[in-house]
Design a protein around this motif. Structure first.
Motif, mmCIF file in Angstrom:
data_model
loop_
_atom_site.group_PDB
_atom_site.id
_atom_site.type_symbol
_atom_site.label_atom_id
_atom_site.label_comp_id
_atom_site.label_asym_id
_atom_site.label_seq_id
_atom_site.Cartn_x
_atom_site.Cartn_y
_atom_site.Cartn_z
ATOM 1 N N UNK A 299 -2.983 -7.519 -4.057
ATOM 2 C CA UNK A 299 -3.118 -6.203 -4.664
ATOM 3 C C UNK A 299 -4.078 -5.283 -3.948
ATOM 4 N N UNK A 300 -5.257 -5.798 -3.563
ATOM 5 C CA UNK A 300 -6.265 -4.952 -2.918
ATOM 6 C C UNK A 300 -5.818 -4.539 -1.522
ATOM 7 N N UNK A 301 -5.234 -5.475 -0.758
ATOM 8 C CA UNK A 301 -4.743 -5.134 0.581
ATOM 9 C C UNK A 301 -3.677 -4.052 0.511
ATOM 10 N N UNK A 302 -2.761 -4.173 -0.444
ATOM 11 C CA UNK A 302 -1.732 -3.149 -0.627
ATOM 12 C C UNK A 302 -2.373 -1.814 -0.977
ATOM 13 N N UNK A 303 -3.354 -1.829 -1.864
ATOM 14 C CA UNK A 303 -4.027 -0.591 -2.260
ATOM 15 C C UNK A 303 -4.711 0.069 -1.067
ATOM 16 N N UNK A 304 -5.320 -0.742 -0.193
ATOM 17 C CA UNK A 304 -5.954 -0.198 1.017
ATOM 18 C C UNK A 304 -4.914 0.449 1.925
ATOM 19 N N UNK A 305 -3.786 -0.222 2.099
ATOM 20 C CA UNK A 305 -2.729 0.336 2.946
ATOM 21 C C UNK A 305 -2.182 1.629 2.367
ATOM 22 N N UNK A 306 -2.010 1.686 1.063
ATOM 23 C CA UNK A 306 -1.522 2.904 0.415
ATOM 24 C C UNK A 306 -2.519 4.035 0.617
ATOM 25 N N UNK A 307 -3.795 3.735 0.439
ATOM 26 C CA UNK A 307 -4.823 4.754 0.640
ATOM 27 C C UNK A 307 -4.810 5.287 2.063
ATOM 28 N N UNK A 308 -4.528 4.407 3.032
ATOM 29 C CA UNK A 308 -4.486 4.809 4.440
ATOM 30 C C UNK A 308 -3.138 5.386 4.848
#
Length: 397
Positions: A299-308
């Motif tokens: 979940x956190x890795x996906x959220x980081x990618x979405x933010x970027x």
């Protein structure tokens, strides 16, 4: 940063668990956001570790073994328990862990609010148990839950939770179908660490990581423990099939993986295009330089990618929340799921060679972005609901 008199600030208790990195990272992000908004009375507790240390270590080992060695069993358990209600026999059993520790924490810390980044709800369970016995609770402490996935397991849902913070509108709607009123759900996104931002891909930033600004960069993140399989084969395929592609492989804390990859590609003719890193604190810098991200769908890795704003390739997601996260992103057009290195390499090369497809994927990712920083949104909501004026650093009169 403005500092205020601690004696007048709300005290916030954050309960997390160390099953994977995401729950702890979310807890730290919220703590940091509370500090940035002037509140310095936050206490973080790994509830399971402190209440049942032996059981915590044993279940963590079982979790990691089943997750990596028998993933289909892990996925089966996840699927069977996904519709589990809080008052079911198993649900009540899970939420009972840490109840005695919670009692002691309430007496010692006297928090004004409790935040959960892991679905172990000893506090709400304790309150409901008191109500059933017609024993009035000593204090009315608001309880908050930050859901750290893009899929909803019913373990996250409990009638004793006052407000939910979720990643997407779809999760809010799903909670609505379970009877959670819309005003009790805030679409915040998943909280990311302090400093996570999207810097401009400057020449200096490329030089810092030894990358060329005129060539595509495939960011490969196999997880904090480096558990994604076939990294070496994928690197070989990408280097051989695309003469310009650069690979930034972040091995996390897996020094054995880093050493093995370095040894295999030491004599490779395209070794200069393979860049190996250990644990990268400022991962957002590499994300700013990347064309796409290959990772496991935490979940956190996906959220980081979405933010970027990074298009995602999700490799062999483990059955359970990973696979459901991956399917959600793929349905939105923001990710592609691959099951073998050949398929994955072909999909990546096709994306970096097709500007139209790349732009379409980036737009799909951007549609999942939230307007504000998730951790800041969560901190602001909770402090306000505790009666704390974040602008003036004082309680509302």
């Amino acid at each position: 940063m403005v500092r205020y008199n601690n004696s007048h600030q709300p005290k916030v208790l954050i309960l997390y668990a160390s099953y994977g990195e995401g729950h702890l990272q979310a807890a730290k992000a919220i703590r940091d956001a509370l500090e940035e908004q002037g509140n310095h009375r936050t206490v973080m507790v790994d509830l399971m570790a402190e209440s049942h240390p032996w059981l915590n270590e044993m279940t963590k080992r079982v979790y990691m073994k089943s997750y990596t060695h028998i993933p289909h069993l892990y996925g089966w358990v996840y699927g069977v328990t996904r519709p589990m209600k809080h008052n079911s026999l198993f649900g009540g059993f899970l939420h009972s862990f840490g109840r005695d520790k919670i009692r002691k924490l309430l007496q010692k810390e006297q928090p004004d609010a409790v935040i959960h980044t892991f679905p172990s709800f000893a506090l709400p369970a304790l309150h409901r148990r008191r109500l059933k016995k017609k024993v009035p609770p000593q204090t009315s402490i608001p309880a908050y839950t930050v859901i750290t996935d893009f899929d909803l397991h019913r373990r996250w849902v409990h009638p004793g939770i006052d407000r939910y913070f979720v990643a997407t509108d779809d999760l809010k709607q799903e909670l609505g179908t379970l009877g959670i009123r819309p005003e009790r759900v805030t679409v915040s996104g998943i909280p990311l660490g302090r400093g996570f931002c999207c810097p401009n891909p400057t020449t200096e930033l490329y030089a810092k990581y030894g990358l060329q600004p005129d060539k595509p960069v495939v960011l490969l993140m196999p997880g904090a423990q480096g558990v994604m399989p076939d990294c070496d084969e994928l690197c070989a395929l990408l280097l051989e099939r695309h003469r310009d592609v650069q690979i930034a492989l972040v091995c996390g804390r897996n020094s054995l993986l880093q050493a093995a990859i370095a040894s295999r590609f030491m004599q490779h003719e395209a070794a200069e295009r393979l860049h190996l890193f250990g644990y990268v604190e400022q991962i957002y810098e590499l994300m700013a330089l990347a064309t796409c991200l290959v990772s496991k769908p935490g979940g956190v890795t996906i959220a980081e990618a979405i933010s970027a704003g990074l298009p995602l390739f999700l490799y062999r997601p483990v059955p359970g929340q990973e696979k459901r996260n991956a399917r959600y992103l793929q349905d939105k057009g923001a990710a592609r799921i691959a099951s073998d290195p050949e398929e994955l390499a072909d999909a990546i090369i096709k994306l970096v060679n097709d500007p139209q497809q790349l732009q379409h994927s980036k737009l799909a990712v951007q549609l999942l972005q939230t307007e504000d920083a998730a951790a800041g949104t969560i901190a602001h909501h909770i402090l306000q609901e505790c009666g704390w004026n974040t602008k003036f650093g004082q309680r509302y009169s």
